[in-house]
Scaffold this active site. Structure first.
Site, PDB file in Angstrom:
ATOM      1  N   LYS A 110      -6.549   3.584  -3.404  1.00 46.74           N
ATOM      2  CA  LYS A 110      -7.017   3.531  -2.019  1.00 46.74           C
ATOM      3  C   LYS A 110      -7.275   4.949  -1.528  1.00 46.74           C
ATOM      4  O   LYS A 110      -6.538   5.873  -1.860  1.00 46.74           O
ATOM      5  CB  LYS A 110      -5.959   2.830  -1.168  1.00 46.74           C
ATOM      6  CG  LYS A 110      -6.236   2.770   0.325  1.00 46.74           C
ATOM      7  CD  LYS A 110      -5.113   2.007   1.033  1.00 46.74           C
ATOM      8  CE  LYS A 110      -5.193   2.129   2.543  1.00 46.74           C
ATOM      9  NZ  LYS A 110      -4.081   1.403   3.221  1.00 46.74           N
ATOM     10  N   LYS A 134      -9.957   0.510  -3.013  1.00 39.42           N
ATOM     11  CA  LYS A 134      -9.916   0.134  -1.604  1.00 39.42           C
ATOM     12  C   LYS A 134     -10.325   1.342  -0.774  1.00 39.42           C
ATOM     13  O   LYS A 134      -9.783   2.430  -0.936  1.00 39.42           O
ATOM     14  CB  LYS A 134      -8.523  -0.334  -1.189  1.00 39.42           C
ATOM     15  CG  LYS A 134      -8.408  -0.614   0.322  1.00 39.42           C
ATOM     16  CD  LYS A 134      -7.028  -1.116   0.719  1.00 39.42           C
ATOM     17  CE  LYS A 134      -6.888  -1.220   2.228  1.00 39.42           C
ATOM     18  NZ  LYS A 134      -5.548  -1.735   2.648  1.00 39.42           N
ATOM     19  N   ASP A 161       0.865  -1.184   0.000  1.00 41.99           N
ATOM     20  CA  ASP A 161       0.000   0.000   0.000  1.00 41.99           C
ATOM     21  C   ASP A 161       0.899   1.230   0.000  1.00 41.99           C
ATOM     22  O   ASP A 161       1.424   1.633   1.037  1.00 41.99           O
ATOM     23  CB  ASP A 161      -0.918   0.009   1.230  1.00 41.99           C
ATOM     24  CG  ASP A 161      -2.109  -0.925   1.081  1.00 41.99           C
ATOM     25  OD1 ASP A 161      -2.046  -1.833   0.226  1.00 41.99           O
ATOM     26  OD2 ASP A 161      -3.084  -0.771   1.838  1.00 41.99           O
TER      27      ASP A 161
END
Length: 267
Positions: A185, A217, A123
């Site tokens: 995300k 996400k 991430d």
């Protein structure tokens, strides 16, 4: 794509924006099966003061509840991988966390180290100040360098939507997708509000318009099963939460409230 200059990127992004259907619809995706919600949750412990024993608890909970991954800082990747060996639970490592302003070389180094230590997903925080400055070539190359350094990883790019305008969110999604991100995300959870229905819906609409495999996400402020359902209905296919155990226990107790339909909004 790497040879485009900022002006060319601006034209490309503007063209993609023009293909979006306005108003952006909210909550237009099917509701999830709440009994299997754990399978799309990254069970998260990113506190700077987290201890090894807290990571062990995180991993034990992930094994018990069947979360998709545990999400940890770089120093705890090896520990999490060892604990979860022989399970279906993956290990996500954050990169450039949480400011996003690390140099590209630093991000690449973190990514390589995480992969060597067994991480299956990364991430990465986008350099969102660059995005706001329309330094699109730099943003693209930053993400692309990490993508190339970790070809076997699932790569999620954190936009930090709380710090961006709608147009900047669109640009961030376009750049991330074209650089090879598997997910965009919403948030780190450390800088302003987390995921919102509006931003997740916008990100989903952009990814759909690109006809890419990049998904969304949602993270930050997801604390209940109702939050999860709303984010999935807005288009999220993965959720980041530190309250995963509480969320799953809600489903086991039969607390399966689904949000009321909402009217579309316009950006």
């Amino acid at each position: 794509m790497s040879s485009l200059n900022n002006e060319e990127w601006d034209l490309l992004i503007s063209g993609k924006k023009a293909t979006l259907q306005y108003p952006i619809p909210l909550l237009c995706y099917p509701a999830p099966e709440v009994v299997s919600i754990a399978q799309i949750i990254d069970h998260t412990q990113l506190s700077l003061s987290a201890t090894g024993s807290q990571i062990d608890v995180l991993c034990a909970e992930a094994k018990e509840y069947g979360f998709a991954t545990v999400c940890v800082r770089p120093d705890y990747v090896s520990r999490a991988v060892q604990y979860l060996q022989g399970t279906q639970v993956g290990v996500t490592c954050v990169i450039g966390f949480h400011e996003g302003t690390y140099s590209t070389d630093q991000k690449v180094s973190e990514a390589k180290r995480a992969m060597q230590n067994g991480a299956s997903e990364l991430d990465m925080v986008m350099n969102y100040p660059w995005l706001s400055e329309k330094r699109y070539t730099d943003v693209f190359q930053d993400i692309r360098a990490v993508r190339l350094a970790a070809k076997d990883a699932i790569l999620k790019v954190i936009l930090e939507t709380s710090q961006l305008t709608a147009d900047e969110i669109i640009a961030g999604c376009v750049l991330s997708s074209l650089a090879g991100a598997d997910y965009v995300k919403t948030s780190t959870g450390f800088n302003g509000p987390g995921a919102s229905i509006e931003n997740v819906s916008l990100m989903s609409a952009v990814c759909d318009s690109l006809q890419s495999e990049t998904r969304v996400k949602a993270s930050g402020g997801i604390r209940t099963i109702e939050d999860c359902v709303k984010m999935v209905r807005a288009g999220a296919e993965r959720l980041g939460a530190s309250a995963g155990v509480k969320i799953v226990n809600e489903t086991r107790l039969g607390n399966r409230q689904v949000d009321e339909p909402m009217e579309p909004t316009n950006y």
